[in-house]
Motif scaffolding. Structure first.
Motif, PDB file in Angstrom:
ATOM      1  N   GLU A 191       3.912 -32.354 -21.099  1.00  0.00           N
ATOM      2  CA  GLU A 191       5.340 -32.111 -20.964  1.00  0.00           C
ATOM      3  C   GLU A 191       5.640 -31.643 -19.546  1.00  0.00           C
ATOM      4  OE1 GLU A 191       6.713 -29.441 -23.930  1.00  0.00           O
ATOM      5  OE2 GLU A 191       6.014 -30.665 -25.611  1.00  0.00           O
ATOM      6  N   GLY A 192       6.794 -32.046 -19.024  1.00  0.00           N
ATOM      7  CA  GLY A 192       7.149 -31.596 -17.694  1.00  0.00           C
ATOM      8  C   GLY A 192       7.933 -32.632 -16.924  1.00  0.00           C
ATOM      9  N   ALA A 193       8.295 -32.269 -15.707  1.00  0.00           N
ATOM     10  CA  ALA A 193       9.170 -33.098 -14.876  1.00  0.00           C
ATOM     11  C   ALA A 193       8.371 -34.029 -13.985  1.00  0.00           C
ATOM     12  CB  ALA A 193      10.080 -32.208 -14.035  1.00  0.00           C
ATOM     13  N   TYR A 194       7.483 -34.811 -14.570  1.00  0.00           N
ATOM     14  CA  TYR A 194       6.668 -35.746 -13.790  1.00  0.00           C
ATOM     15  C   TYR A 194       7.513 -36.926 -13.326  1.00  0.00           C
ATOM     16  CZ  TYR A 194       2.709 -33.042 -15.417  1.00  0.00           C
ATOM     17  OH  TYR A 194       1.828 -32.017 -15.661  1.00  0.00           O
ATOM     18  N   PRO A 195       7.282 -37.398 -12.108  1.00  0.00           N
ATOM     19  CA  PRO A 195       6.158 -37.132 -11.203  1.00  0.00           C
ATOM     20  C   PRO A 195       6.367 -35.963 -10.250  1.00  0.00           C
ATOM     21  CG  PRO A 195       7.452 -38.904 -10.307  1.00  0.00           C
ATOM     22  CD  PRO A 195       8.113 -38.520 -11.605  1.00  0.00           C
ATOM     23  N   ASN A 196       7.299 -35.068 -10.574  1.00  0.00           N
ATOM     24  CA  ASN A 196       7.528 -33.886  -9.738  1.00  0.00           C
ATOM     25  C   ASN A 196       7.379 -32.632 -10.589  1.00  0.00           C
ATOM     26  OD1 ASN A 196       8.397 -35.365  -7.277  1.00  0.00           O
ATOM     27  ND2 ASN A 196      10.096 -35.994  -8.581  1.00  0.00           N
ATOM     28  N   PRO A 197       6.157 -32.340 -11.054  1.00  0.00           N
ATOM     29  CA  PRO A 197       5.956 -31.218 -11.969  1.00  0.00           C
ATOM     30  C   PRO A 197       6.185 -29.865 -11.298  1.00  0.00           C
ATOM     31  CG  PRO A 197       3.844 -32.073 -11.218  1.00  0.00           C
ATOM     32  CD  PRO A 197       4.891 -33.021 -10.705  1.00  0.00           C
ATOM     33  N   THR A 198       6.672 -28.918 -12.074  1.00  0.00           N
ATOM     34  CA  THR A 198       6.812 -27.543 -11.589  1.00  0.00           C
ATOM     35  C   THR A 198       5.457 -26.850 -11.665  1.00  0.00           C
ATOM     36  OG1 THR A 198       7.282 -26.676 -13.790  1.00  0.00           O
ATOM     37  CG2 THR A 198       9.167 -27.496 -12.507  1.00  0.00           C
ATOM     38  N   HIS A 199       5.382 -25.631 -11.122  1.00  0.00           N
ATOM     39  CA  HIS A 199       4.147 -24.857 -11.229  1.00  0.00           C
ATOM     40  C   HIS A 199       3.795 -24.599 -12.687  1.00  0.00           C
ATOM     41  CE1 HIS A 199       3.714 -24.238  -6.954  1.00  0.00           C
ATOM     42  NE2 HIS A 199       4.941 -23.749  -6.861  1.00  0.00           N
ATOM     43  N   GLU A 200       4.832 -24.365 -13.507  1.00  0.00           N
ATOM     44  CA  GLU A 200       4.595 -24.136 -14.940  1.00  0.00           C
ATOM     45  C   GLU A 200       4.058 -25.410 -15.596  1.00  0.00           C
ATOM     46  OE1 GLU A 200       7.346 -23.385 -13.292  1.00  0.00           O
ATOM     47  OE2 GLU A 200       7.333 -21.190 -13.347  1.00  0.00           O
ATOM     48  N   ASP A 201       4.604 -26.567 -15.222  1.00  0.00           N
ATOM     49  CA  ASP A 201       4.113 -27.842 -15.769  1.00  0.00           C
ATOM     50  C   ASP A 201       2.636 -28.035 -15.432  1.00  0.00           C
ATOM     51  OD1 ASP A 201       6.693 -28.384 -16.629  1.00  0.00           O
ATOM     52  OD2 ASP A 201       7.193 -29.601 -14.871  1.00  0.00           O
ATOM     53  N   LYS A 202       2.274 -27.724 -14.191  1.00  0.00           N
ATOM     54  CA  LYS A 202       0.890 -27.904 -13.760  1.00  0.00           C
ATOM     55  C   LYS A 202      -0.046 -26.969 -14.509  1.00  0.00           C
ATOM     56  CE  LYS A 202       2.054 -29.527  -9.098  1.00  0.00           C
ATOM     57  NZ  LYS A 202       1.916 -29.284  -7.639  1.00  0.00           N
TER      58      LYS A 202
END
Length: 368
Positions: A57-68
């Motif tokens: 889950e996350g804002a790929y292809p621009n993931p946040t630190h939390e996503d990573k």
């Protein structure tokens, strides 16, 4: 985990080979990249691979630190020395994930095209994505790409050694063309089809502009593709269609299931996609498999995917050349027939999905 297709979650109970397949979001997303992933997963399962699916889950292809951080946590429980395939949409902007996986596992990068070559993004973001993707790929044991053109890009842009890259072309379904009949007269409007997510790279705005100059001819256009990846761009496309009074001739269908999409390919007379860049161009290959004459633009693999015997190529972003190509195929049924035959012949030389999955499997087996 995303809401996965139940068929993809099923694995052969007698599987002797295991891999873990990591991707962002929903594997059932209607796009060429996700379709490639789904077909390869099904093919691996048919060849007795046990495939574990991990959705990030996350804002790929621009993931946040939390996503990573969540992505790294998602792989913490994998058995040591696992074979891990990560889709480039998740891997490219996250060298942290690549490093985390590579510490204990064999990392295979599956990359559809370089993230930095996405059209319409800020040049600074493109530069950042290139830096991140170069860093991430250094941790990959092997890289799988979907065309020779993309392989060259990763060698030249990213510095990946040629021997570390393998090409696995997308497959086609090889439909039965014997029952299809293309239009040979001008008694009905010519049906045009464009398939691709509504994002700047696919160039649908150029297509709308070109069609606005051909309103004296008889045609209908179906634009099929997800509007969720670049909502602002999709709004621009809708507004231009309305501006030219073409809402009754250009139909925005959104992303649709594969079975429904097949019907559009069967009913179409011409396929057109004014893309800027394609790592392969699955929609072009699929159109040719249905014997559709193609109007194409785009850097990358487009010229090798669509031979001149199957379609008309025009300069990227050149609406005048696009209009001329459209005018020719809208008015010349003989030329449409010639390109239709060429498209069907070119498609027969392409692999089917079973062959693509076998090639993918062989690469994975070499890493066991």
């Amino acid at each position: 985990m995303s809401n996965l297709d139940t068929q993809l979650e099923q694995t052969a109970t007698s599987a002797l080979k295991t891999c873990h397949f990591i991707f962002p979001g929903d594997i059932n997303t209607a796009s060429g990249g996700y379709r490639y992933d789904r077909e390869i997963i099904r093919g691996l399962q048919a060849q007795n691979w046990e495939v574990s699916l991990i959705s990030l889950e996350g804002a790929y292809p621009n993931p946040t630190h939390e996503d990573k951080a969540l992505a790294q946590h998602a792989v913490d429980d994998l058995p040591e020395s696992s074979l891990v395939v990560i889709d480039g949409l998740a891997l490219g902007a996250s060298p942290e994930l690549a490093e985390h996986v590579a510490r204990k596992h064999r990392l295979i990068a599956l990359v559809h095209h370089p993230l930095c070559l996405e059209s319409g993004i800020d040049p600074r973001l493109a530069a950042d994505l290139k830096t991140l993707e170069i860093a991430a790929l250094k941790y990959a044991t092997h890289v799988i790409v979907t065309s020779s053109a993309t392989k060259t890009n990763f060698e030249e842009l990213m510095g990946v050694p040629s021997q570390n890259i393998s090409v696995v072309l997308p497959g086609t379904d090889r439909p039965d063309l014997s029952c299809l009949q293309r239009k040979n007269t001008s008694s009905e409007p010519v049906k045009l089809l464009c398939v691709g997510s509504l994002v700047p790279r696919k160039g649908q705005l150029h297509l709308v502009e070109a069609m606005s100059k051909l309103q004296d001819l008889e045609w209908q256009l179906d634009l099929i593709g997800s509007t969720s990846f670049a909502p602002d761009y999709a709004v621009q496309v809708r507004k231009r269609i309305a501006h030219y009074g073409l809402s009754d001739r250009i139909n925005l269908r959104g992303g649709i299931p594969k079975a429904e999409l097949t019907g559009f390919y069967e009913r179409a007379d011409v396929f057109v996609l004014p893309t800027y860049y394609e790592g392969y161009g699955m929609a072009f290959a699929e159109a040719m498999s249905f014997g559709l004459p193609v109007i194409a633009s785009g850097d990358g693999a487009v010229s090798s995917t669509v031979p001149s015997s199957a379609g008309i190529h025009f300069k990227v972003g050149d609406e005048s050349e696009l209009k001329d190509a459209l005018h020719l195929l809208l008015t010349d049924s003989t030329r449409r027939q010639e390109l239709s035959k060429g498209a069907a012949a070119a498609a027969r030389a392409l692999p089917d999905w079973n062959e693509s999955a076998q090639a993918f499997s062989s690469i994975l087996e070499a890493q066991l």
